[in-house]
Structures are given as structure tokens and as C-alpha cells.
Write a protein that holds these residues in place. Structure first.
Motif, PDB file in Angstrom:
ATOM      1  N   LYS A  61     -19.270 -33.775 -33.545  1.00  0.00           N
ATOM      2  CA  LYS A  61     -18.284 -32.586 -35.351  1.00  0.00           C
ATOM      3  C   LYS A  61     -19.726 -31.959 -35.945  1.00  0.00           C
ATOM      4  O   LYS A  61     -19.173 -30.032 -36.085  1.00  0.00           O
ATOM      5  CB  LYS A  61     -18.316 -33.428 -36.253  1.00  0.00           C
ATOM      6  CG  LYS A  61     -16.998 -34.113 -35.665  1.00  0.00           C
ATOM      7  CD  LYS A  61     -17.062 -35.684 -36.902  1.00  0.00           C
ATOM      8  CE  LYS A  61     -16.115 -36.890 -36.362  1.00  0.00           C
ATOM      9  NZ  LYS A  61     -16.381 -37.543 -35.888  1.00  0.00           N
ATOM     10  N   LEU A 112     -10.539 -29.300 -36.524  1.00  0.00           N
ATOM     11  CA  LEU A 112     -10.504 -30.390 -35.219  1.00  0.00           C
ATOM     12  C   LEU A 112      -9.351 -31.253 -35.774  1.00  0.00           C
ATOM     13  O   LEU A 112      -9.263 -32.290 -34.443  1.00  0.00           O
ATOM     14  CB  LEU A 112     -11.710 -30.636 -36.108  1.00  0.00           C
ATOM     15  CG  LEU A 112     -13.265 -30.396 -35.423  1.00  0.00           C
ATOM     16  CD1 LEU A 112     -14.597 -31.345 -35.854  1.00  0.00           C
ATOM     17  CD2 LEU A 112     -13.520 -29.604 -34.080  1.00  0.00           C
ATOM     18  N   LYS A 113      -9.094 -31.019 -36.942  1.00  0.00           N
ATOM     19  CA  LYS A 113      -7.194 -32.130 -36.894  1.00  0.00           C
ATOM     20  C   LYS A 113      -6.808 -31.883 -36.185  1.00  0.00           C
ATOM     21  O   LYS A 113      -5.998 -32.567 -35.227  1.00  0.00           O
ATOM     22  CB  LYS A 113      -7.530 -32.168 -38.806  1.00  0.00           C
ATOM     23  CG  LYS A 113      -6.026 -33.419 -38.884  1.00  0.00           C
ATOM     24  CD  LYS A 113      -4.961 -32.515 -38.340  1.00  0.00           C
ATOM     25  CE  LYS A 113      -4.800 -31.098 -39.673  1.00  0.00           C
ATOM     26  NZ  LYS A 113      -3.319 -30.921 -39.936  1.00  0.00           N
ATOM     27  N   SER A 114      -6.264 -30.928 -36.356  1.00  0.00           N
ATOM     28  CA  SER A 114      -5.431 -30.073 -35.383  1.00  0.00           C
ATOM     29  C   SER A 114      -5.318 -30.651 -34.061  1.00  0.00           C
ATOM     30  O   SER A 114      -4.841 -30.817 -32.378  1.00  0.00           O
ATOM     31  CB  SER A 114      -5.210 -28.736 -35.236  1.00  0.00           C
ATOM     32  OG  SER A 114      -4.622 -28.915 -36.640  1.00  0.00           O
ATOM     33  N   LEU A 115      -6.633 -30.167 -33.455  1.00  0.00           N
ATOM     34  CA  LEU A 115      -7.598 -30.585 -32.442  1.00  0.00           C
ATOM     35  C   LEU A 115      -7.149 -31.715 -31.516  1.00  0.00           C
ATOM     36  O   LEU A 115      -7.177 -32.207 -30.029  1.00  0.00           O
ATOM     37  CB  LEU A 115      -8.663 -29.866 -31.394  1.00  0.00           C
ATOM     38  CG  LEU A 115      -8.410 -27.750 -31.819  1.00  0.00           C
ATOM     39  CD1 LEU A 115      -9.616 -27.386 -31.115  1.00  0.00           C
ATOM     40  CD2 LEU A 115      -7.810 -27.590 -30.649  1.00  0.00           C
ATOM     41  N   MET A 116      -7.420 -32.478 -32.682  1.00  0.00           N
ATOM     42  CA  MET A 116      -7.963 -34.271 -31.778  1.00  0.00           C
ATOM     43  C   MET A 116      -6.547 -35.106 -32.475  1.00  0.00           C
ATOM     44  O   MET A 116      -6.732 -35.670 -31.626  1.00  0.00           O
ATOM     45  CB  MET A 116      -8.968 -34.446 -32.722  1.00  0.00           C
ATOM     46  CG  MET A 116     -10.617 -34.105 -32.597  1.00  0.00           C
ATOM     47  SD  MET A 116     -11.689 -34.899 -33.368  1.00  0.00           S
ATOM     48  CE  MET A 116     -13.178 -34.412 -32.310  1.00  0.00           C
ATOM     49  N   GLY A 117      -5.949 -34.362 -32.645  1.00  0.00           N
ATOM     50  CA  GLY A 117      -4.187 -35.636 -32.954  1.00  0.00           C
ATOM     51  C   GLY A 117      -4.593 -35.669 -33.534  1.00  0.00           C
ATOM     52  O   GLY A 117      -3.358 -36.559 -34.281  1.00  0.00           O
ATOM     53  N   TYR A 152      -6.191 -36.813 -38.595  1.00  0.00           N
ATOM     54  CA  TYR A 152      -6.911 -37.157 -39.182  1.00  0.00           C
ATOM     55  C   TYR A 152      -8.302 -38.197 -39.206  1.00  0.00           C
ATOM     56  O   TYR A 152      -9.259 -38.193 -38.755  1.00  0.00           O
ATOM     57  CB  TYR A 152      -6.445 -37.320 -41.062  1.00  0.00           C
ATOM     58  CG  TYR A 152      -5.535 -35.988 -41.150  1.00  0.00           C
ATOM     59  CD1 TYR A 152      -6.667 -34.480 -42.461  1.00  0.00           C
ATOM     60  CD2 TYR A 152      -4.929 -35.709 -41.681  1.00  0.00           C
ATOM     61  CE1 TYR A 152      -6.141 -33.844 -42.462  1.00  0.00           C
ATOM     62  CE2 TYR A 152      -3.977 -34.889 -42.270  1.00  0.00           C
ATOM     63  CZ  TYR A 152      -4.563 -33.437 -42.547  1.00  0.00           C
ATOM     64  OH  TYR A 152      -4.018 -32.733 -43.816  1.00  0.00           O
ATOM     65  N   GLU A 188      -8.604 -39.826 -36.209  1.00  0.00           N
ATOM     66  CA  GLU A 188      -9.304 -39.097 -35.111  1.00  0.00           C
ATOM     67  C   GLU A 188     -10.557 -38.309 -34.784  1.00  0.00           C
ATOM     68  O   GLU A 188     -11.439 -37.935 -34.133  1.00  0.00           O
ATOM     69  CB  GLU A 188      -8.383 -38.649 -33.778  1.00  0.00           C
ATOM     70  CG  GLU A 188      -7.536 -39.592 -32.696  1.00  0.00           C
ATOM     71  CD  GLU A 188      -6.490 -39.413 -34.259  1.00  0.00           C
ATOM     72  OE1 GLU A 188      -6.162 -39.240 -35.304  1.00  0.00           O
ATOM     73  OE2 GLU A 188      -5.810 -40.336 -33.697  1.00  0.00           O
ATOM     74  N   VAL A 189     -10.725 -37.575 -36.020  1.00  0.00           N
ATOM     75  CA  VAL A 189     -11.878 -36.875 -36.605  1.00  0.00           C
ATOM     76  C   VAL A 189     -12.983 -37.451 -37.538  1.00  0.00           C
ATOM     77  O   VAL A 189     -13.758 -37.389 -36.222  1.00  0.00           O
ATOM     78  CB  VAL A 189     -11.228 -35.786 -38.077  1.00  0.00           C
ATOM     79  CG1 VAL A 189     -12.366 -34.751 -37.998  1.00  0.00           C
ATOM     80  CG2 VAL A 189     -10.070 -34.186 -37.754  1.00  0.00           C
ATOM     81  N   LYS A 237     -18.141 -31.096 -21.016  1.00  0.00           N
ATOM     82  CA  LYS A 237     -16.523 -30.982 -21.436  1.00  0.00           C
ATOM     83  C   LYS A 237     -16.069 -30.009 -20.211  1.00  0.00           C
ATOM     84  O   LYS A 237     -15.514 -30.103 -20.418  1.00  0.00           O
ATOM     85  CB  LYS A 237     -17.242 -29.956 -22.711  1.00  0.00           C
ATOM     86  CG  LYS A 237     -17.279 -30.784 -23.819  1.00  0.00           C
ATOM     87  CD  LYS A 237     -18.069 -30.146 -25.154  1.00  0.00           C
ATOM     88  CE  LYS A 237     -18.163 -30.746 -25.901  1.00  0.00           C
ATOM     89  NZ  LYS A 237     -18.385 -29.728 -27.598  1.00  0.00           N
ATOM     90  N   ASP A 291     -12.862 -31.011 -18.426  1.00  0.00           N
ATOM     91  CA  ASP A 291     -11.701 -30.468 -19.075  1.00  0.00           C
ATOM     92  C   ASP A 291     -10.650 -29.591 -18.072  1.00  0.00           C
ATOM     93  O   ASP A 291      -9.859 -29.832 -17.706  1.00  0.00           O
ATOM     94  CB  ASP A 291     -11.614 -28.915 -20.240  1.00  0.00           C
ATOM     95  CG  ASP A 291     -12.255 -28.712 -21.203  1.00  0.00           C
ATOM     96  OD1 ASP A 291     -12.010 -30.157 -21.886  1.00  0.00           O
ATOM     97  OD2 ASP A 291     -13.170 -27.958 -21.726  1.00  0.00           O
TER      98      ASP A 291
END
Length: 827
Positions: A209, A230-235, A237, A239-240, A679, A683
Motif C-alpha cells: 500500500k 486500490l479498492k476498485s482494483l482489489m475488489g 473495502y 481486501e484493501v 508483479k 500478471d
């Protein structure tokens, strides 16, 4: 044991059939140890009772009730493999705390370090207790005065402490740590798995983070927006693993760590670059009061670009780039793709002539060669500094800044209701007239509009040689930069990466991100030029050769000139004398009636045209292309190919050269490289296996199997403290005495803006309506005012009113005085 609590109420309102409702809350123990809190809702509706059952919360843990005292306690239902046991040994206190913390989070509670006791025989004793241990100390609260000693609003913060006695006792002997007592029972239930993310111990701004926050901060994305990304990428709240407040607190702590060492840090950072990066230059100056007066830097790429594109340079101060209001001064040139290129930059603590003199001397000492042309706005301090430091450089004023003041100085009515600005623009924004013709037309326009004695117009006329193109059309490359609009564009570009609340350390990170973006675009333009072929419009051999010589942007300009030469130019006459041919070319696209005179000498391929386009822009004009075609020239004249416009003007360079600042942990930078590699590999694997569910599941199981080993490693080597991580980020590990103090925030020329008068506001509003149909008076039909403020209308009302009053007095009929005072209808 079941407990029901309820109340009833009558409802009155427009919903008459609804008589009342009754709510019951019931605590129900569950056989497996969990217990639930549910709610029954009974609604009386037209004498019919309808009941609803809603489960509001489900607790976690095994509930025990003492048969003697009736005291209720709770035991975590955690896996026995992670449960503390008396006699368990650890290598350190931190390892033991990490183990107990993992057990607590998996069970649904949090812990904290408590008493440390050093005994003579028992050694060191340490206690870890539940975070609900003890009670909050009550303080007196006055509802009539809820201010503290500093006058601020007192926060009424709730407490989580309820006297829980669950704890672990450890003994430290010979460097080893051993559990000798463990009390497992708690006096409270435990947090459900879905709500563990709200516990403070479960929230952590870890390495991943932190890296995300720093990377997003480099492109001017704050901590709240970084959290949302990050919330959107990780799926989600959960998961953050942290909250928005945690992200903001991280940024707050980093700024607090930088604090008064901000100027020291940025100077040290740039000096380290100078020491480790080849051909990197930086200079700084300190004021008498010990604050940072100015800082200039330029890397190897900037120097290479200056040697090729430093013939015409513009610089303009920009604001709102840092929290101290230090002005940011980038030097801007034009590259071989006709795009902006930064040729060094500086920050200054003041905008005085002395500050600009220091900056220009440093600039010339860095690059060795002064620019041929330098373009600025009408800043008096800049002008004095340029005259003192760059006496041989042609100083030109920005045309746009002067032209923008015309409406305010002359008047909006004249500019918006007549063709004054159009006639002025015809002689100001053109290089096709001579200085004598400009002066003649200027006098005619001012005479026609009665402005011959206007003081401001007389003042800018005295500066005409510094901003009117007619006076420098014969100068080399004079047409590249006539205004500071490129500087304004460059400032807008940098402002996308900067913000007025950033520290100097953050600002320099923003600058590097902006330079990386700029050099990426340059490299992309080079790639597009090399690996794409433009569409040719004709069979003219020179068009094909131009496509191979110039960059794509410059070729498109030359292609237009060639097309106009073939379709819009015509030779009126030609004279051949001693190997020299003189043509008179009619250009049907030019409004002037005069012919353009072109000279060509085939022997050494010498060319010239009266339009002076090559002198102004370094590119051949359509008139010369026409003559080259009729002369059957088969090779593009190399003498008239400026290297600054070619494909290979400058070599490709690294977007951002990396180096390890002194004082930073070298291992930290190596770890960052490994993390990026992990990373990228992850990916790659996901992209390959995303359509194969079985293989993707196997890869997921493989990663999960490594988690236990990662937990063991963390116990042996706990993560760095936040202070140590800040030291790695800023490059300043040990804070000694402050050598260079941060500047005191002061008012600059560009920020904050001064207050405008009512007249200026009205003028600006009128200017914003330029091009639109102006409102006209409904009475006199003249623009600039309304019927309510029209003088003619007011006079007509007075005359009508007096006439109406005279008639009323001479009439024998009784007239209401109120009616007679009503405004008459004007025909």
C-alpha cells in the motif's frame, strides 16, 4: 436463556389502517458456541398482526456460563495450531507478539503490549493483554462548555475497554521468550469475520500500500483517491486492509517526518544525483536568513536537448506548485516534433531582479551558450535581469499577454462594436508586412478611432520592436516562439502533476513524473516516425525524400507546402542571369497583391524567397518548392535541412535514470526491483491461465501454500518501522541540525490574485460575450446598457410625468395622485 425486550407505539398520520407496531429483541445461544442477536417486528394492520423475523448480528466465539456465579465468558473458536500454549518459546518479544496478534485477529479481537517487569531472579516479564482490558478514565464534562484548554471542540470518543482479563504472560531468559501463563477467557463476544477489517490491528498500511500511495502521489493523486483506486482494483473495502483515514494518516506522518527538513532534503537529494549521475548539474543559493533562495537543476538529457533545441527559449514563472509558494520556472524549447521540451528548471523564493539574475547566470554557466532568442512576458524584473546577463540574446515580449490587455485598456464598447480589434490584428499578427507599412497602418487606425493620444497604446507602440513580428522577420528562427503560449502550455502540463499543498520533496517527485511523461511522448513520436509511412499526395520526388528526412510532424507541414506549390502557385516571370534565376511567384492563398521573389542558383543550390519562411522557421516555403519543381531538381537541398527538424536530431534516452541516494538502504532498492519482477511475472501467468480454470486454481493453491512460509519469515524478520521506511523514501535517515530552512510563505505576483474592481469585472464579462449578439436597449436600440438605465428613456419619463401632472391640475375631474405617478407607456 431467552431475553425479549419490546415496546409498542401508536402511529397517527395519513396511513390510517396502520395502528401500531411492537419490536422484540431476542438473544439466542447457539449449540456450536456462536450466538445470534435477532429482532421480531410485529405490525398491527387492520386488526391483523403480521410478524417479521430479522437477524441483525451473529457473534463469534464459545459462550460459557458459570453454574455457580452465573458469570458469562467467551472463548475464541480458533484453530488449535495457532493458539498460545504454556511453555511455547520464541526467539524474541516481537516474534511472540506477532504470533499472539495473529491468533487474536483470527479469533476476532485485538491485543496490545502491557506491563514489563524486570525481576532479580525471574528475569524480564512481559504481558500481552486484550485491547478491552481496563477501563477508560472518566473526565468531567460540562455540556455548557465543551471546549478544551486550547479553545477547540472536545471530541466525545467512545471507549472499547470493558475490563477484559484475557492475557498472556511471558518470561525472557537467555535471550529466549517463553509463555508461562495464558488466560483464554474473555468477558465479551468476538468480532465476526466480515467485520475484522474494522479492527485497528487488522488495518495496516503495509509495503504494497505504501508503494501504491507513493506511486500515485507522484502523478498528483492524493491518499483518498489512491484508496478508492486500490479498492476498485482489489475488489472491495475488505481486501484493501486499511481505511481512508489510514491512508491520510500515512501521508500526514510522511509530511510530519519531512517537516522543517524539507529544503535540506531536496537539496541533498539533488546533490546526490549530481554526484552519481553523469553530467547532472544543480546549483542552489541560500538567503541571509538561512532559507532556500533558489534551486536549479538540469540532467544529461536536458543538456543534450539544449544543444540541439536551445536556439529559441521561453521561460515563465508558474505558481501553485508547492506549499511555500516558491515559483517554479521551467525553461521551454521546441523539439524536432514541434513539441515542448524542458531545458532545465528551477524554483525561486522570490521574483526579484536579483533572483532572476542568479538563475540566468547559473543557466548560462550550465549550458555554456546563451540562447539566440528568449521570450518572456512583460515582467519588469525579468527584463532587467535579461539585459544584465544576456545582452547578446534577442529578448522578445509575449504578443498574447499584450494583446489580451487591449480590451481592458481601450474599452469593451469600442472593441466589441467596431472593427478596431480586427484591423489591429491584421497588422499585429502577421509577418508579411514591412515595419514601415506597420507604422503607417498603426497611425491610420489610431486616427480613425480617435486614439492617437491614448497613453497605453503609445506605450506599447514604443515597445513595438520587442513584440511585433514585422520587426524581426529577418532574424533566424524568429517565428518559432512569438508568445509564451508554449510556456503557458508547459505550465499547464506541469500543473497536472503538481499541487499547491505538496512539500518540496513531493514537488520534485512530481517534476520527475512530468519529465518521464514528456520524454515518453518524445520517444513515442520517434517510434511513429520510424515505423510508419505517410501517405504521399503527389509524384513529386522531393515529397518522398522529405518523408525520409524529417519527423512525421514536420513532414506533414512540408507536405502542405508542397501541395500548395503544385496547386496554388504560378510563375509570373523569370530572369536568368549568370547562373542565377529570379522568379516572381503568384501565391493565390495570400491576400497581398505583391509577387514573391524567389532566387535559385543551381550550381551550389542556393535558394532564397522574399517571404523569409526558411529564416523564420527553418523550413522551405511553397514558393521555393514551386521553383524546385519547374527547375527539375531531383534531390532535396541538403543546405536547407536543419538538423533540429530531422529524425535523428537527438538520441533516445532513458525515461528516468535510476540511482540510489546516499543514506538510503541499497537493499531497499534491490527489493523494489524484485517486487516489480514478481508483479510482472504474476500478471503474465494470470493472462496466460485466465481461460483455464483448472490451471489457474492450481496456481492459486501454489501461492496459498507459500503463505505459511511467509508468516514464518515475518516472525523471524519483522517489517521495518514507519520511520525507517520514511528514511528510505526521503534519503535522510539521521536528522541533524537544519542547514537550510524552508522558505516563509509569501505573496507572489501570480498568486493569490488581486481583487478586481466593478469596472474590470464588467469589462471581463463583456469580453466573455465577444462573438455573441450584444443586448441592446429596448428604447434607443443602442448596445452597452438596458432600458432601465437608458438616459433617453429616463428623460422621456420625466417629460411625460410633468405633462401628465399639468393636465391633471387644469382638469376639473378628480384624479388619484397615485395613478398619475405611474410610469406612462412610451410609444
Amino acid at each position: 436463556m431467552n431475553l425479549s425486550i419490546g415496546f409498542s407505539s401508536c402511529l397517527f398520520g395519513r396511513f390510517k389502517p396502520l395502528v401500531g407496531f411492537w419490536i422484540g429483541i431476542e438473544f439466542i445461544p447457539v449449540i456450536n458456541g456462536d450466538y445470534g442477536r435477532s429482532m421480531w417486528l410485529f405490525v398491527v394492520y387492520d386488526e391483523v398482526v403480521v410478524s417479521y423475523y430479522v437477524e441483525t448480528y451473529k457473534g463469534v466465539g464459545v459462550r460459557l456460563v458459570s453454574p455457580i456465579s452465573g458469570k458469562v465468558s467467551y472463548i475464541p473458536s480458533a484453530n488449535s495450531s495457532i493458539k498460545p500454549v504454556v511453555g511455547m518459546k520464541f526467539n524474541s518479544i516481537e516474534e511472540a507478539f506477532t504470533f499472539y496478534k495473529a491468533y487474536a485477529l483470527s479469533s476476532g479481537f485485538t491485543i496490545r503490549k502491557h506491563t514489563e517487569y524486570i525481576g532479580k531472579t525471574k528475569g524480564v516479564l512481559r504481558y500481552f493483554v486484550c485491547s478491552k482490558q481496563g477501563f477508560k478514565k472518566r473526565r468531567a464534562f460540562n455540556s455548557l462548555n465543551d471546549k478544551n484548554k486550547k479553545g477547540k471542540q472536545m471530541r466525545r470518543k467512545p471507549s472499547s475497554r470493558i475490563g477484559c482479563d484475557a492475557h498472556v504472560k511471558l518470561r525472557v531468559l537467555d535471550g529466549k521468550c517463553e509463555i508461562y501463563y495464558f488466560k483464554e477467557q474473555h468477558n465479551h463476544f468476538f468480532v465476526h469475520k466480515e467485520d475484522v477489517m474494522f479492527l485497528p490491528a487488522a488495518r495496516r498500511v503495509d509495503h504494497v500500500k505504501e508503494s501504491a500511495i507513493q506511486a500515485l502521489a507522484a502523478i498528483n493523486i492524493g491518499p483518498v483517491r489512491a484508496f478508492n483506486i486500490l479498492k476498485s482494483l482489489m475488489g472491495g473495502y475488505a481486501e484493501v486492509g486499511a481505511t481512508k483515514a489510514d491512508f491520510k494518516n500515512y501521508k500526514r506522518d510522511l509530511n510530519k517526518y519531512i517537516g522543517e527538513y524539507d529544503a535540506d532534503m531536496i537539496v541533498q537529494l539533488i546533490l546526490n544525483k549530481k554526484k552519481h549521475l553523469p553530467n547532472f548539474t544543480c546549483e542552489y543559493t541560500v538567503k541571509e536568513d538561512g532559507t532556500l533562495g533558489g534551486l536549479f537543476w538540469a540532467d544529461d538529457v536536458s543538456k543534450t536537448n539544449y544543444m540541439m533545441f536551445g536556439d529559441v527559449v521561453g521561460f515563465d514563472a508558474t505558481y501553485r506548485s508547492n506549499k511555500y509558494d516558491m515559483v517554479f520556472v521551467p525553461f521551454t524549447g521546441i523539439d524536432n516534433h514541434n513539441r515542448n521540451v524542458t531545458l532545465g528548471a528551477a524554483i525561486l523564493g522570490s521574483e526579484t531582479a536579483d533572483a532572476y539574475r542568479w538563475l540566468l547566470r547559473t543557466y548560462i554557466n550550465t549550458f555554456g551558450i546563451p540562447p539566440q532568442v528568449i521570450v518572456t512576458d512583460q515582467d519588469a524584473a525579468m527584463k532587467r535581469a535579461i539585459l544584465d546577463v544576456l545582452p547578446n540574446s534577442r529578448h522578445r515580449l509575449c504578443m498574447w499577454h499584450i494583446w489580451d490587455k487591449v480590451t481592458a485598456k481601450v474599452g469593451s464598447v469600442l472593441c466589441n462594436t467596431t472593427d478596431f480589434k480586427k484591423r489591429m490584428a491584421d497588422i499585429v499578427w502577421t509577418d508579411s508586412i514591412t515595419p514601415d507599412e506597420f507604422e503607417k497602418q498603426w497611425d491610420i487606425i489610431l486616427s480613425d478611432f480617435g486614439l492617437s493620444n491614448h497613453s497605453w497604446l503609445h506605450e506599447i507602440y514604443g515597445l513595438r520592436k520587442d513584440w511585433i513580428p514585422a520587426y524581426y522577420q529577418d532574424e533566424k528562427l524568429s517565428g518559432l516562439m512569438r508568445t509564451t503560449s508554449r510556456c503557458e502550455s508547459e505550465n499547464h502540463f506541469f500543473n497536472q502533476f503538481c499541487n499547491p499543498t505538496s512539500t518540496l520533496v513531493e514537488f520534485y517527485g512530481h517534476f520527475e513524473s512530468a519529465m518521464e511523461a514528456q520524454r515518453y511522448e518524445h520517444r513515442k513520436n520517434d517510434h511513429d516516425t520510424r515505423y510508419t509511412e505517410p501517405e504521399l499526395w503527389s509524384a513529386f520526388i522531393l515529397e518522398k525524400q522529405a518523408a525520409q528526412i524529417f519527423t512525421r510532424t514536420i513532414f506533414l507541414d512540408q507536405q502542405l507546402e508542397i501541395d500548395d506549390a503544385l496547386n496554388n502557385c504560378l510563375s509570373i516571370s523569370v530572369v536568368h542571369l549568370n547562373g542565377v534565376s529570379n522568379y516572381e511567384i503568384k501565391d493565390f492563398l495570400q491576400p497581398c497583391s505583391e509577387y514573391f521573389k524567389v532566387m535559385i542558383r543551381i550550381e551550389d543550390m542556393t535558394l532564397s524567397c522574399s517571404c523569409n519562411r526558411f529564416d523564420q522557421f527553418g523550413l522551405i516555403c511553397r514558393h521555393i518548392f514551386y521553383v524546385l519543381r519547374v527547375s527539375d531538381v531531383k534531390e532535396y537541398p541538403k543546405k536547407y535541412v536543419l538538423r533540429r527538424w530531422t529524425r535523428d536530431a537527438v538520441p533516445n534516452s532513458s525515461l528516468r535514470p535510476e540511482f540510489i541516494p546516499e543514506g538510503c538502504d541499497k537493499n531497499w532498492y534491490e527489493v523494489e526491483a524484485i517486487v516489480r519482477d514478481i508483479k510482472a511475472t504474476n500478471d503474465y501467468i494470470i493472462n496466460r491461465l485466465v481461460t483455464n480454470k483448472e490451471e489457474l486454481s492450481g496456481y492459486c493453491d501454489y501461492l496459498k501454500s507459500y503463505k505459511s512460509k511467509a508468516d514464518e519469515v515475518e516472525m523471524v524478520a519483522p517489517p521495518l518501522s514507519r520511520k525507517a521506511r520514511f528514511a528510505s523514501i526521503t534519503g535522510m535517515e539521521e536528522k541533524n541540525e537544519v542547514k537550510i530552512r524552508v522558505p516563509i510563505k509569501q505573496r507572489t505576483k501570480g498568486r493569490p490574485k488581486r481583487l478586481k474592481s466593478a469596472r474590470e469585472i464588467a469589462i471581463s464579462q463583456a469580453v466573455s460575450l465577444a462573438g455573441k449578439k450584444l443586448r441592446k436597449c429596448g428604447f434607443c436600440k443602442e448596445p452597452g446598457h438596458t432600458q432601465r438605465t437608458c438616459g433617453l428613456y429616463i428623460q422621456s419619463i420625466k417629460r411625460s410625468s410633468s405633462s401628465s401632472t399639468g393636465q391633471a391640475s387644469s382638469s376639473s375631474a378628480a384624479v388619484d395622485p397615485i395613478v398619475s405617478a405611474v410610469d406612462p407607456i412610451v410609444p
